[in-house]
Design a protein around this motif. Structure first.
Motif, PDB file in Angstrom:
ATOM      1  N   MET A   1      10.863   4.100   2.085  1.00  0.00           N
ATOM      2  CA  MET A   1      10.572   5.322   1.036  1.00  0.00           C
ATOM      3  C   MET A   1       9.780   5.603   1.205  1.00  0.00           C
ATOM      4  SD  MET A   1       9.479   3.835  -3.300  1.00  0.00           S
ATOM      5  CE  MET A   1      10.954   2.119  -3.223  1.00  0.00           C
ATOM      6  N   SER A   2       9.895   7.305   0.823  1.00  0.00           N
ATOM      7  CA  SER A   2       9.468   8.528   1.108  1.00  0.00           C
ATOM      8  C   SER A   2       7.900   7.755  -0.192  1.00  0.00           C
ATOM      9  CB  SER A   2       9.422   9.225   0.760  1.00  0.00           C
ATOM     10  OG  SER A   2       9.877   9.842  -1.386  1.00  0.00           O
ATOM     11  N   SER A   3       6.661   8.435  -0.221  1.00  0.00           N
ATOM     12  CA  SER A   3       5.528   8.466  -0.717  1.00  0.00           C
ATOM     13  C   SER A   3       5.230   8.884  -1.871  1.00  0.00           C
ATOM     14  CB  SER A   3       4.634   9.100   0.167  1.00  0.00           C
ATOM     15  OG  SER A   3       4.762  10.352   0.362  1.00  0.00           O
ATOM     16  N   LEU A   4       5.267   8.503  -2.604  1.00  0.00           N
ATOM     17  CA  LEU A   4       4.932   8.878  -4.477  1.00  0.00           C
ATOM     18  C   LEU A   4       3.816   9.384  -4.649  1.00  0.00           C
ATOM     19  CD1 LEU A   4       7.024   5.847  -5.342  1.00  0.00           C
ATOM     20  CD2 LEU A   4       7.619   7.667  -4.997  1.00  0.00           C
ATOM     21  N   ALA A   5       3.798  10.284  -5.337  1.00  0.00           N
ATOM     22  CA  ALA A   5       2.721  11.080  -6.182  1.00  0.00           C
ATOM     23  C   ALA A   5       1.608  10.326  -7.395  1.00  0.00           C
ATOM     24  CB  ALA A   5       3.386  12.313  -6.461  1.00  0.00           C
ATOM     25  N   TRP A   6       2.473   9.713  -8.095  1.00  0.00           N
ATOM     26  CA  TRP A   6       1.293   9.111  -8.506  1.00  0.00           C
ATOM     27  C   TRP A   6       1.948   7.372  -8.857  1.00  0.00           C
ATOM     28  CZ3 TRP A   6       3.134   6.823 -13.495  1.00  0.00           C
ATOM     29  CH2 TRP A   6       4.974   6.719 -13.322  1.00  0.00           C
ATOM     30  N   MET A   7       0.780   7.016  -8.677  1.00  0.00           N
ATOM     31  CA  MET A   7       0.458   5.060  -8.967  1.00  0.00           C
ATOM     32  C   MET A   7       0.235   4.991 -10.403  1.00  0.00           C
ATOM     33  SD  MET A   7      -1.781   2.493  -6.771  1.00  0.00           S
ATOM     34  CE  MET A   7      -1.745   1.162  -7.901  1.00  0.00           C
ATOM     35  N   PRO A   8       0.962   4.528 -11.195  1.00  0.00           N
ATOM     36  CA  PRO A   8       0.462   3.084 -12.912  1.00  0.00           C
ATOM     37  C   PRO A   8      -0.440   2.425 -13.073  1.00  0.00           C
ATOM     38  CG  PRO A   8       2.976   3.305 -12.318  1.00  0.00           C
ATOM     39  CD  PRO A   8       2.513   3.449 -11.029  1.00  0.00           C
ATOM     40  N   ILE A   9      -1.549   2.790 -13.528  1.00  0.00           N
ATOM     41  CA  ILE A   9      -2.454   1.657 -13.272  1.00  0.00           C
ATOM     42  C   ILE A   9      -2.677   1.130 -15.240  1.00  0.00           C
ATOM     43  CG2 ILE A   9      -4.817   0.901 -12.690  1.00  0.00           C
ATOM     44  CD1 ILE A   9      -5.341   2.995 -10.693  1.00  0.00           C
ATOM     45  N   TYR A  10      -2.713  -0.594 -15.219  1.00  0.00           N
ATOM     46  CA  TYR A  10      -2.623  -0.912 -16.180  1.00  0.00           C
ATOM     47  C   TYR A  10      -4.092  -1.604 -16.075  1.00  0.00           C
ATOM     48  CZ  TYR A  10       2.033   0.236 -16.611  1.00  0.00           C
ATOM     49  OH  TYR A  10       3.481   0.859 -16.304  1.00  0.00           O
ATOM     50  N   THR A  11      -5.196  -0.876 -17.027  1.00  0.00           N
ATOM     51  CA  THR A  11      -6.482  -1.260 -16.705  1.00  0.00           C
ATOM     52  C   THR A  11      -6.553  -2.609 -16.943  1.00  0.00           C
ATOM     53  OG1 THR A  11      -6.750  -0.592 -18.916  1.00  0.00           O
ATOM     54  CG2 THR A  11      -7.363   0.982 -17.064  1.00  0.00           C
ATOM     55  N   GLY A  12      -6.138  -3.151 -18.217  1.00  0.00           N
ATOM     56  CA  GLY A  12      -6.167  -4.263 -18.809  1.00  0.00           C
ATOM     57  C   GLY A  12      -6.116  -5.441 -17.636  1.00  0.00           C
ATOM     58  N   ASP A  13      -4.623  -5.487 -17.186  1.00  0.00           N
ATOM     59  CA  ASP A  13      -3.791  -6.278 -16.223  1.00  0.00           C
ATOM     60  C   ASP A  13      -5.330  -6.350 -15.323  1.00  0.00           C
ATOM     61  OD1 ASP A  13      -2.216  -6.715 -17.727  1.00  0.00           O
ATOM     62  OD2 ASP A  13      -1.090  -5.842 -17.065  1.00  0.00           O
ATOM     63  N   VAL A  14      -5.664  -5.097 -14.647  1.00  0.00           N
ATOM     64  CA  VAL A  14      -6.358  -5.144 -13.412  1.00  0.00           C
ATOM     65  C   VAL A  14      -7.954  -5.615 -13.671  1.00  0.00           C
ATOM     66  CG1 VAL A  14      -7.601  -3.558 -11.643  1.00  0.00           C
ATOM     67  CG2 VAL A  14      -4.984  -2.682 -12.365  1.00  0.00           C
ATOM     68  N   LEU A  15      -7.964  -5.305 -14.462  1.00  0.00           N
ATOM     69  CA  LEU A  15      -9.240  -5.706 -15.165  1.00  0.00           C
ATOM     70  C   LEU A  15      -9.518  -7.100 -15.864  1.00  0.00           C
ATOM     71  CD1 LEU A  15     -11.078  -3.446 -17.615  1.00  0.00           C
ATOM     72  CD2 LEU A  15     -12.090  -3.448 -14.641  1.00  0.00           C
ATOM     73  N   GLY A  72       0.807 -11.279  -2.339  1.00  0.00           N
ATOM     74  CA  GLY A  72       1.548 -12.768  -1.964  1.00  0.00           C
ATOM     75  C   GLY A  72       1.519 -12.953  -0.713  1.00  0.00           C
ATOM     76  N   PRO A  73       2.289 -13.647  -0.200  1.00  0.00           N
ATOM     77  CA  PRO A  73       2.501 -13.479   1.441  1.00  0.00           C
ATOM     78  C   PRO A  73       2.224 -12.615   2.276  1.00  0.00           C
ATOM     79  CG  PRO A  73       3.764 -15.343   0.458  1.00  0.00           C
ATOM     80  CD  PRO A  73       3.508 -14.356  -0.606  1.00  0.00           C
ATOM     81  N   GLY A  74       1.853 -12.171   3.081  1.00  0.00           N
ATOM     82  CA  GLY A  74       1.824 -11.465   4.013  1.00  0.00           C
ATOM     83  C   GLY A  74       1.396  -9.617   3.590  1.00  0.00           C
ATOM     84  N   TRP A  75       0.369  -9.954   2.850  1.00  0.00           N
ATOM     85  CA  TRP A  75       0.085  -8.837   1.903  1.00  0.00           C
ATOM     86  C   TRP A  75       0.928  -7.822   1.004  1.00  0.00           C
ATOM     87  CZ3 TRP A  75      -5.065  -8.508   1.446  1.00  0.00           C
ATOM     88  CH2 TRP A  75      -5.721  -9.451   2.004  1.00  0.00           C
ATOM     89  N   THR A  76       1.624  -9.062   0.799  1.00  0.00           N
ATOM     90  CA  THR A  76       2.653  -7.944   0.025  1.00  0.00           C
ATOM     91  C   THR A  76       2.709  -8.259  -1.977  1.00  0.00           C
ATOM     92  OG1 THR A  76       3.887 -10.345  -0.512  1.00  0.00           O
ATOM     93  CG2 THR A  76       4.882  -9.015   0.820  1.00  0.00           C
ATOM     94  N   ASN A  77       3.267  -7.817  -2.624  1.00  0.00           N
ATOM     95  CA  ASN A  77       2.598  -7.456  -3.692  1.00  0.00           C
ATOM     96  C   ASN A  77       3.574  -7.282  -4.969  1.00  0.00           C
ATOM     97  OD1 ASN A  77       1.583  -6.398  -6.485  1.00  0.00           O
ATOM     98  ND2 ASN A  77      -0.520  -6.703  -5.809  1.00  0.00           N
ATOM     99  N   ALA A  78       4.215  -7.725  -5.662  1.00  0.00           N
ATOM    100  CA  ALA A  78       5.965  -8.282  -5.872  1.00  0.00           C
ATOM    101  C   ALA A  78       5.717  -7.562  -6.845  1.00  0.00           C
ATOM    102  CB  ALA A  78       6.023  -9.292  -6.398  1.00  0.00           C
ATOM    103  N   GLY A  79       5.018  -7.279  -7.992  1.00  0.00           N
ATOM    104  CA  GLY A  79       4.232  -5.704  -9.142  1.00  0.00           C
ATOM    105  C   GLY A  79       4.359  -4.879  -8.700  1.00  0.00           C
ATOM    106  N   LEU A  80       3.756  -4.073  -7.777  1.00  0.00           N
ATOM    107  CA  LEU A  80       4.353  -3.038  -6.718  1.00  0.00           C
ATOM    108  C   LEU A  80       4.941  -2.356  -6.375  1.00  0.00           C
ATOM    109  CD1 LEU A  80       0.488  -1.731  -5.455  1.00  0.00           C
ATOM    110  CD2 LEU A  80       1.392  -0.886  -7.250  1.00  0.00           C
ATOM    111  N   ASP A  81       5.769  -3.555  -5.949  1.00  0.00           N
ATOM    112  CA  ASP A  81       7.187  -3.264  -5.230  1.00  0.00           C
ATOM    113  C   ASP A  81       7.957  -2.875  -6.167  1.00  0.00           C
ATOM    114  OD1 ASP A  81       6.645  -4.105  -2.617  1.00  0.00           O
ATOM    115  OD2 ASP A  81       7.277  -5.982  -3.087  1.00  0.00           O
ATOM    116  N   GLY A  82       7.717  -3.190  -7.907  1.00  0.00           N
ATOM    117  CA  GLY A  82       8.565  -2.721  -8.656  1.00  0.00           C
ATOM    118  C   GLY A  82       8.170  -1.726  -9.157  1.00  0.00           C
ATOM    119  N   LEU A  83       6.799  -1.797  -9.961  1.00  0.00           N
ATOM    120  CA  LEU A  83       6.885  -0.343  -9.999  1.00  0.00           C
ATOM    121  C   LEU A  83       7.219   0.513  -9.132  1.00  0.00           C
ATOM    122  CD1 LEU A  83       3.399  -1.051 -11.416  1.00  0.00           C
ATOM    123  CD2 LEU A  83       5.885  -1.066 -12.836  1.00  0.00           C
TER     124      LEU A  83
END
Length: 206
Positions: A1-15, A72-83
């Motif tokens: 997948m090519s690089s994407l210009a912007w990334m959504p950040i849900y501040t409440g979840d991150v904090l 996740g295992p192997g430095w994966t992130n299912a949430g970011l994969d979906g986004l």
């Protein structure tokens, strides 16, 4: 997948999920998320991970256990994969719609060429100038080095130098801009002047 210009950040979840992290750990975690968003994965060795996190190796090894627990295992992130998948699908739909709109607007290129030919003819004092319909995209040393390099190992191609609205519009449509977008004509004007930057495109396609 090519690089994407912007990334959504849900501040409440991150904090909420980083409440137990120190300042160093929080900064490193966010930088790792950014790198993951750009590349779709993370390296597995500590040296490269420390470099991404902008920590020396000793500080990284100290911070790693707290940060690794948020992946996740192997430095994966299912949430970011979906986004990322959703963002990529949206980008592809906009590109497809832009190409369809360009085909509908220009057809075989004659409509816009007539407008260009008339305006150029009037400027030269010739009311019946021939339409310009040939492709005139050329490369320029000034633009060959004009790339936008992301924080990870991705870079974009140089924006080409064009001479007609037809060429500019077709190129912009291939990047996912709609001919009906409010800023589409503005981008064409900037491209013809050699002033268009990838940030102008990202603001519209994001």
């Amino acid at each position: 997948m090519s690089s994407l210009a912007w990334m959504p950040i849900y501040t409440g979840d991150v904090l909420a999920e980083t409440a137990s992290l120190s300042t160093d750990e929080f900064g490193a975690y966010i930088l790792l998320l950014f790198a993951y968003w750009q590349a779709g994965d993370l390296p597995q060795d500590d040296v490269r991970l420390a470099r991404i996190a902008r920590l020396d190796l000793e500080r990284w090894q100290s911070a790693r256990p707290s940060i690794e627990s948020l992946f996740g295992p192997g430095w994966t992130n299912a949430g970011l994969d979906g986004l990322r998948n959703n963002a990529a699908d949206k980008r592809e739909r906009k590109i497809a719609a832009g190409r369809k709109g360009a085909a509908s607007r220009w057809g075989n290129g004659k409509g816009n060429a007539v407008a260009n030919g008339t305006r150029i003819g009037s400027a030269n004092g010739k009311g019946n100038a021939e339409p310009i319909a040939t492709s005139t995209i050329t490369s320029s040393p000034a633009y060959e080095g004009k790339t936008l390099t992301h924080a990870y190992t991705h870079a974009r191609e140089a924006i080409p130098l064009v001479k007609t609205e037809l060429d500019a519009g077709q190129w912009l449509s291939d990047q996912g801009l709609f001919p009906g977008d409010e800023c589409f004509g503005h981008c064409i004007d900037k491209m013809l002047r050699g002033e268009l930057d990838w940030s102008d495109i990202d603001e519209i396609t994001a």
